[in-house]
Design a protein around this motif. Structure first.
Motif, PDB file in Angstrom:
ATOM      1  N   LYS A  10      27.991 -57.201 -35.288  1.00 25.14           N
ATOM      2  CA  LYS A  10      26.965 -56.300 -34.934  1.00 25.14           C
ATOM      3  C   LYS A  10      26.876 -55.722 -33.675  1.00 25.14           C
ATOM      4  N   LYS A  11      26.703 -54.514 -33.375  1.00 28.46           N
ATOM      5  CA  LYS A  11      26.843 -54.114 -31.882  1.00 28.46           C
ATOM      6  C   LYS A  11      25.309 -53.487 -31.622  1.00 28.46           C
ATOM      7  N   ASP A  12      24.928 -52.804 -32.583  1.00 27.27           N
ATOM      8  CA  ASP A  12      23.654 -51.892 -32.131  1.00 27.27           C
ATOM      9  C   ASP A  12      23.163 -51.448 -33.753  1.00 27.27           C
ATOM     10  N   THR A  13      21.957 -51.027 -33.844  1.00 29.44           N
ATOM     11  CA  THR A  13      21.436 -50.392 -34.837  1.00 29.44           C
ATOM     12  C   THR A  13      20.472 -48.959 -34.218  1.00 29.44           C
ATOM     13  N   ILE A  14      20.533 -48.173 -35.407  1.00 31.06           N
ATOM     14  CA  ILE A  14      19.898 -46.994 -34.986  1.00 31.06           C
ATOM     15  C   ILE A  14      18.769 -46.775 -36.187  1.00 31.06           C
ATOM     16  N   GLN A  15      17.582 -46.425 -35.889  1.00 29.60           N
ATOM     17  CA  GLN A  15      16.586 -46.229 -36.906  1.00 29.60           C
ATOM     18  C   GLN A  15      16.327 -44.848 -37.234  1.00 29.60           C
ATOM     19  N   LEU A  16      16.147 -44.369 -38.260  1.00 30.13           N
ATOM     20  CA  LEU A  16      16.055 -42.992 -38.752  1.00 30.13           C
ATOM     21  C   LEU A  16      14.724 -42.730 -39.373  1.00 30.13           C
ATOM     22  N   HIS A  17      14.390 -41.539 -39.544  1.00 24.58           N
ATOM     23  CA  HIS A  17      13.248 -41.499 -40.214  1.00 24.58           C
ATOM     24  C   HIS A  17      13.158 -41.682 -41.543  1.00 24.58           C
ATOM     25  N   ASP A  18      14.088 -41.669 -42.103  1.00 22.35           N
ATOM     26  CA  ASP A  18      14.545 -41.611 -43.671  1.00 22.35           C
ATOM     27  C   ASP A  18      15.318 -43.032 -43.780  1.00 22.35           C
ATOM     28  N   ARG A  19      15.298 -43.516 -44.959  1.00 21.16           N
ATOM     29  CA  ARG A  19      16.389 -44.719 -45.130  1.00 21.16           C
ATOM     30  C   ARG A  19      17.839 -43.914 -45.491  1.00 21.16           C
ATOM     31  N   PRO A  20      18.786 -44.162 -44.759  1.00 20.49           N
ATOM     32  CA  PRO A  20      19.960 -43.762 -44.689  1.00 20.49           C
ATOM     33  C   PRO A  20      20.620 -44.210 -46.255  1.00 20.49           C
ATOM     34  N   ALA A  21      21.758 -43.524 -46.621  1.00 20.14           N
ATOM     35  CA  ALA A  21      22.313 -44.020 -47.953  1.00 20.14           C
ATOM     36  C   ALA A  21      23.901 -43.911 -47.606  1.00 20.14           C
ATOM     37  N   CYS A  22      24.550 -42.578 -47.480  1.00 16.94           N
ATOM     38  CA  CYS A  22      25.868 -42.473 -47.247  1.00 16.94           C
ATOM     39  C   CYS A  22      26.233 -42.098 -46.058  1.00 16.94           C
ATOM     40  N   VAL A  23      27.480 -42.395 -45.368  1.00 16.38           N
ATOM     41  CA  VAL A  23      27.816 -42.024 -44.187  1.00 16.38           C
ATOM     42  C   VAL A  23      29.408 -41.472 -44.193  1.00 16.38           C
ATOM     43  N   LEU A  24      29.808 -40.603 -43.361  1.00 18.78           N
ATOM     44  CA  LEU A  24      31.087 -39.975 -43.395  1.00 18.78           C
ATOM     45  C   LEU A  24      31.254 -39.519 -41.952  1.00 18.78           C
ATOM     46  N   GLU A  25      32.449 -39.817 -41.360  1.00 14.77           N
ATOM     47  CA  GLU A  25      33.103 -39.328 -40.109  1.00 14.77           C
ATOM     48  C   GLU A  25      33.920 -38.080 -40.506  1.00 14.77           C
ATOM     49  N   ALA A  26      33.354 -37.133 -39.666  1.00 10.95           N
ATOM     50  CA  ALA A  26      33.961 -35.607 -40.219  1.00 10.95           C
ATOM     51  C   ALA A  26      33.793 -34.573 -39.047  1.00 10.95           C
ATOM     52  N   GLY A  27      34.313 -33.468 -39.050  1.00 13.26           N
ATOM     53  CA  GLY A  27      34.331 -32.456 -38.131  1.00 13.26           C
ATOM     54  C   GLY A  27      35.901 -32.143 -37.627  1.00 13.26           C
ATOM     55  N   LYS A  28      36.130 -31.145 -37.065  1.00 12.63           N
ATOM     56  CA  LYS A  28      37.680 -30.778 -36.650  1.00 12.63           C
ATOM     57  C   LYS A  28      38.175 -31.948 -35.919  1.00 12.63           C
TER      58      LYS A  28
END
Length: 271
Positions: free
Chosen positions: A234-252
């Motif tokens: 573990k390197k770091d944590t990020i707190q969001l306004h909502d509980r996160p569910a799914c993640v995807l690396e994307a973009g050109k």
């Protein structure tokens, strides 16, 4: 998608949205009768949609009542969820052309993996097994899949699709990372030439629904907070306004990490 578009399903409202990273606009792509559960794309840009299909009561196809046949031969996926689910529902996987979503809707056939020989096989990103036996479950190989129209992409045929929030591509010779919901951890498995999964190990003691590893090797694990791991630590944590569910690396240029949460969608710039 191959063109850089991001597709997001809202299972509660039976909708699928399309996000254009260049114009930063989101449009409603389609609203169907069947509840979308998870999404993938084939090599030609078609959207593959795993759906919760609920037949009309007593409906018949080719003389057989739709709910009379158990499509998984009594297999429960290791949990109590699928037997409950299958009481009045079935899993169906469809392909749609985003340019004409309603007109192009196509039901995907179930074929043997040996016959299909796909280049990429999508697998449930997360599983809940009541006995906590996900590590042992890989001893039994999957034998069937839903084959996409491109003939190169497939989604594994398994009752775990009924609960999965996302899909993970399996590529022979490369490791895959899956979420064990019961034990709340990320499991690394080796993918064989026939898509058999082996040598499972606990990669991180965090996990809920999703996982993403970027091209740079940084891993993102949503589990109340968004945890960032490097080299398995573990390197770091990020707190969001909502509980996160799914993640995807994307973009050109894979410059964003997209995060779906309880009420919002976030884009975290990586580059």
């Amino acid at each position: 998608a191959p063109d850089g578009a991001i597709y997001i399903c809202d299972s509660r409202l039976y909708r699928i949205y399309r996000w254009d990273p260049e114009t930063e606009t989101m449009i409603l792509l389609t609203s169907q009768h069947f509840q979308p559960l998870s999404l993938a794309c084939d090599s030609q840009g078609r959207l593959l949609v795993v759906t919760e299909y609920q037949p009309v009561k007593n409906s018949v196809v080719n003389g057989i009542e739709e709910l009379a046949t158990d499509e998984f031969g009594g297999e429960s996926g290791g949990g109590c969820y699928y037997p409950f689910f299958s009481y009045d529902r079935r899993i169906r996987v469809c392909a749609i052309d985003p340019k004409a979503p309603e007109a192009s809707l196509e039901l995907l056939p179930v074929v043997s993996l040996e016959q299909a020989k796909p280049d990429i096989l999508y697998y449930p990103a997360n599983q809940w097994r009541d006995s906590g036996d996900m590590m042992e479950s890989f001893a039994k190989n999957d034998i069937a899949c839903y084959l996409a129209p491109d003939g190169k992409t497939a989604i594994v045929h398994t009752p775990a699709l009924a609960r999965a929030c996302g899909l993970t591509p399996l590529c022979p010779g490369k490791p895959a990372y899956l979420v064990d919901e019961y034990n709340k951890c990320i499991v690394q498995v080796q993918v064989g030439n026939d898509f058999a999964l082996s040598n499972p190990t606990v990669w991180a003691e965090r996990g809920e629904y999703g996982f993403a590893m970027t091209e740079d090797g940084d891993a993102y694990i949503p589990d109340c907070l968004l945890y960032i791991y490097v080299d398995g630590e573990k390197k770091d944590t990020i707190q969001l306004h909502d509980r996160p569910a799914c993640v995807l690396e994307a973009g050109k240029n894979k410059e964003y990490l997209y995060i779906t949460a309880r009420r919002d969608v976030y884009a975290l710039r990586l580059k």
